[in-house]
Design a protein around this motif. Structure first.
Motif, short mmCIF file in Angstrom:
data_model
loop_
_atom_site.label_atom_id
_atom_site.label_comp_id
_atom_site.label_asym_id
_atom_site.label_seq_id
_atom_site.Cartn_x
_atom_site.Cartn_y
_atom_site.Cartn_z
N PRO A 50 0.92 -1.03 -0.03
CA PRO A 50 0.03 0.27 0.01
C PRO A 50 0.80 1.10 0.11
O PRO A 50 2.22 1.14 0.72
N GLY A 51 0.58 1.95 -0.95
CA GLY A 51 1.44 3.64 -0.61
C GLY A 51 2.65 3.57 -1.48
O GLY A 51 3.52 3.72 -1.18
N ALA A 52 2.85 2.05 -2.79
CA ALA A 52 4.20 1.94 -2.93
C ALA A 52 4.07 3.27 -3.74
O ALA A 52 3.79 3.91 -4.90
N VAL A 53 6.34 3.54 -3.85
CA VAL A 53 6.06 4.38 -4.43
C VAL A 53 6.37 4.09 -5.91
O VAL A 53 7.92 4.15 -6.18
N LEU A 54 5.71 3.18 -6.75
CA LEU A 54 6.23 2.90 -7.75
C LEU A 54 6.62 4.00 -8.78
O LEU A 54 5.59 5.42 -7.84
N PRO A 55 7.27 4.38 -9.17
CA PRO A 55 8.04 5.22 -10.78
C PRO A 55 5.85 5.20 -11.33
O PRO A 55 6.02 4.65 -12.11
N GLU A 56 5.84 6.44 -11.62
CA GLU A 56 4.59 6.84 -12.77
C GLU A 56 5.24 6.97 -13.91
O GLU A 56 6.26 7.19 -14.85
N ASN A 57 4.22 5.87 -14.04
CA ASN A 57 3.88 6.10 -16.00
C ASN A 57 4.61 4.77 -16.51
O ASN A 57 5.71 5.29 -17.66
N SER A 102 20.46 4.31 -7.80
CA SER A 102 21.76 4.15 -8.77
C SER A 102 21.16 3.34 -10.15
O SER A 102 20.63 2.68 -10.18
N PHE A 103 21.79 3.87 -10.74
CA PHE A 103 21.71 3.40 -12.53
C PHE A 103 20.65 2.88 -13.21
O PHE A 103 19.82 2.22 -13.58
N ASP A 104 19.41 4.30 -12.72
CA ASP A 104 18.39 4.25 -13.63
C ASP A 104 18.53 5.60 -14.20
O ASP A 104 19.19 6.64 -14.96
N GLY A 105 16.94 6.06 -14.76
CA GLY A 105 16.59 7.46 -15.44
C GLY A 105 15.76 8.12 -14.61
O GLY A 105 16.51 8.14 -13.30
N THR A 106 15.17 8.97 -14.96
CA THR A 106 14.68 10.45 -14.55
C THR A 106 13.62 9.62 -13.77
O THR A 106 12.61 9.97 -12.24
N GLU A 107 12.98 8.52 -13.72
CA GLU A 107 12.19 7.67 -13.53
C GLU A 107 12.51 7.34 -12.04
O GLU A 107 11.58 7.34 -11.06
N ASP A 108 13.74 7.30 -11.68
CA ASP A 108 13.99 6.66 -10.25
C ASP A 108 13.75 5.48 -10.17
O ASP A 108 13.05 5.19 -8.59
N ARG A 109 13.43 4.21 -11.01
CA ARG A 109 13.45 3.51 -10.31
C ARG A 109 13.98 2.13 -9.47
O ARG A 109 12.86 1.92 -8.70
N ASN A 110 15.04 2.72 -9.74
CA ASN A 110 15.62 2.08 -8.82
C ASN A 110 16.08 2.65 -7.23
O ASN A 110 15.96 2.05 -5.77
N GLY A 111 16.19 3.93 -7.10
CA GLY A 111 15.80 4.63 -5.58
C GLY A 111 14.63 4.25 -5.41
O GLY A 111 14.29 4.20 -3.92
N ARG A 112 13.06 4.35 -6.23
CA ARG A 112 12.22 4.44 -5.11
C ARG A 112 11.74 2.79 -5.13
O ARG A 112 11.37 2.66 -3.66
N ARG A 113 13.19 1.85 -5.63
CA ARG A 113 12.64 0.03 -5.21
C ARG A 113 13.51 0.51 -4.18
O ARG A 113 13.20 -0.39 -3.21
N ASN A 114 14.47 0.65 -3.78
CA ASN A 114 15.38 1.22 -2.91
C ASN A 114 14.62 1.19 -1.10
O ASN A 114 14.49 0.54 -0.25
N HIS A 115 13.83 2.40 -1.79
CA HIS A 115 12.99 2.68 -0.62
C HIS A 115 12.15 1.91 -0.14
O HIS A 115 11.96 1.62 1.18
#
Length: 399
Positions: free
Chosen positions: A182-189, A229-242
């Motif tokens: 719930p409330g996961a910080v998934l990258p938008e779109n 790191s190792f991603d783009g502006t969507e920050d998918r790895n930063g959000r996943r780490n969180h």
């Protein structure tokens, strides 16, 4: 170095690197540790081959660091997984059980390893490059796997323990879906609906490994979140780490853990009075680096976690001063650093943690980071590193 800290109620007092407190194990105090040992290889089966003889230089150095630190319960990150558990057995037999340069052998009667999401193909184009990579051994394959890996099990984990592991009650969370938080910080779109239906949260896995210590159960909660790191502006790895860090933050709080399910479909987390230690390379620093939204503070400020005592060393501030670069702009105290990263970016960081529950009493702790004048400096050195870019972190507690 073995920098040691004698804990008072307020802080750790740094001792010399060679003055690591003697710890024979088997008493009332228990030493927990985490070590990202970089025992990963670029091809499947290569680690088993390297550990099949007692002469691998890196493995010998890793073993000596462990022997000099003498943890009772140890998590090793970046240890390639194989289904037969050969690598874990060979590391014990050919390295940990063999004294190194005057260090005494250390024997772990119990060990646990399990599959990792690294290198497991997702069947989706997770990096949005227009191709679903299916050939192991390529960067594209790693990018499209549930967790980055050139083959299944690369960068896995293993737990060693001198105390009995309650194997029947181990819980793993390898298959927990990110979208089910719930409330996961998934990258938008960024991810498609089909991808979200299968995308797993854990880049390796999350394990709850109960250990029986002096008649009491301590849950050893271990993981290795992806680097932010190792991603783009969507920050998918930063959000996943969180959110990988958040899983344990919620798991230890009964009011927040009801959504969590394990690989056997059992729901919920720990009971209110459970004893636990969270350990692993969290890839998140409290002050510096690229973490998303203060990710590690989910643990450091958690009401169920005793995070007052931050292990430190004498070697880390020395390295920070000598290496300069990004380290000169850091906000955090370098004595708490646990990883010697590139000096251009991100610099040295505190990313490895051993965090006990509030009902455990820490008595000592440290980071194995020798100064340049310490004879044990040969085991770590400086970037580029001879053993690992991470340092072993330990904490002794009274269950």
């Amino acid at each position: 170095m073995k920098r040691t800290c004698a804990i008072t109620t307020a802080a750790l007092t740094t001792l010399t690197a060679t003055a690591v407190p003697a710890h024979a194990g088997g008493g009332r105090e228990v030493r927990f540790a985490t070590f990202n040992a970089s025992l990963n290889r670029s091809t499947e089966g290569a680690l088993v081959k390297d550990l099949s003889t007692p002469s691998n230089t890196q493995a010998a150095a890793v073993a000596e660091i462990i022997q000099r630190s003498r943890p009772d319960v140890l998590l090793i990150n970046e240890f390639d997984y194989d289904a037969a558990g050969k690598a874990a057995r060979l590391f014990q037999d050919n390295y940990l059980s063999v004294g190194r340069n005057g260090a005494s052998p250390i024997n772990y009667r119990y060990r646990y390893t399990a599959p990792s999401n690294t290198g497991i193909p997702s069947g989706h184009d997770l990096n949005n490059d227009g191709t679903v990579a299916t050939t192991p051994g390529t960067d594209a394959y790693g990018q499209d796997s549930y967790g980055y890996g050139l083959f299944p099990g690369q960068y896995g984990m293993v737990v060693y323990s001198r105390h009995p592991i309650d194997f029947r009650n181990i819980r793993t969370f390898q298959n927990f879906r990110w979208a089910d938080m719930p409330g996961a910080v998934l990258p938008e779109n960024y991810y498609s609906a089909a991808e979200l239906k299968s995308l797993r949260l854990s880049s390796k896995s999350h394990w709850d490994v109960p250990v029986k210590v002096n008649g009491k159960r301590v849950h050893f909660l271990v993981s290795h979140p992806t680097p932010p790191s190792f991603d783009g502006t969507e920050d998918r790895n930063g959000r996943r780490n969180h959110d990988e860090i958040r899983l344990w933050a919620d798991y230890v709080q009964p009011s927040k853990s009801r959504y969590i399910y394990d690989d056997n479909h059992r729901r919920g987390g720990l009971t209110p009075n459970a004893r636990f230690v969270i350990a692993g390379d969290q890839n998140a620093d409290p002050h510096d680096g690229d973490s998303y939204a203060g990710a590690i503070h989910q643990l450091l400020r958690n009401p169920r976690i005793n995070a007052k005592h931050a292990p430190s060393s004498e070697g880390a501030p020395e390295a920070s001063a000598l290496q300069g670069g990004a380290n000169t702009t850091h906000k955090g105290n370098p004595k708490h650093d646990t990883a010697d990263f590139a000096d251009t970016t991100p610099g040295n960081l505190r990313v490895d943690y051993v965090l006990p529950s509030k009902n455990l009493r820490p008595t000592a702790g440290g980071v194995f980071w020798p100064t340049k004048t310490d004879p044990l400096y040969r085991l770590t050195g400086s970037y580029p590193f001879p053993t690992s870019d991470h340092r072993l972190v330990w904490l002794t507690t009274r269950p």
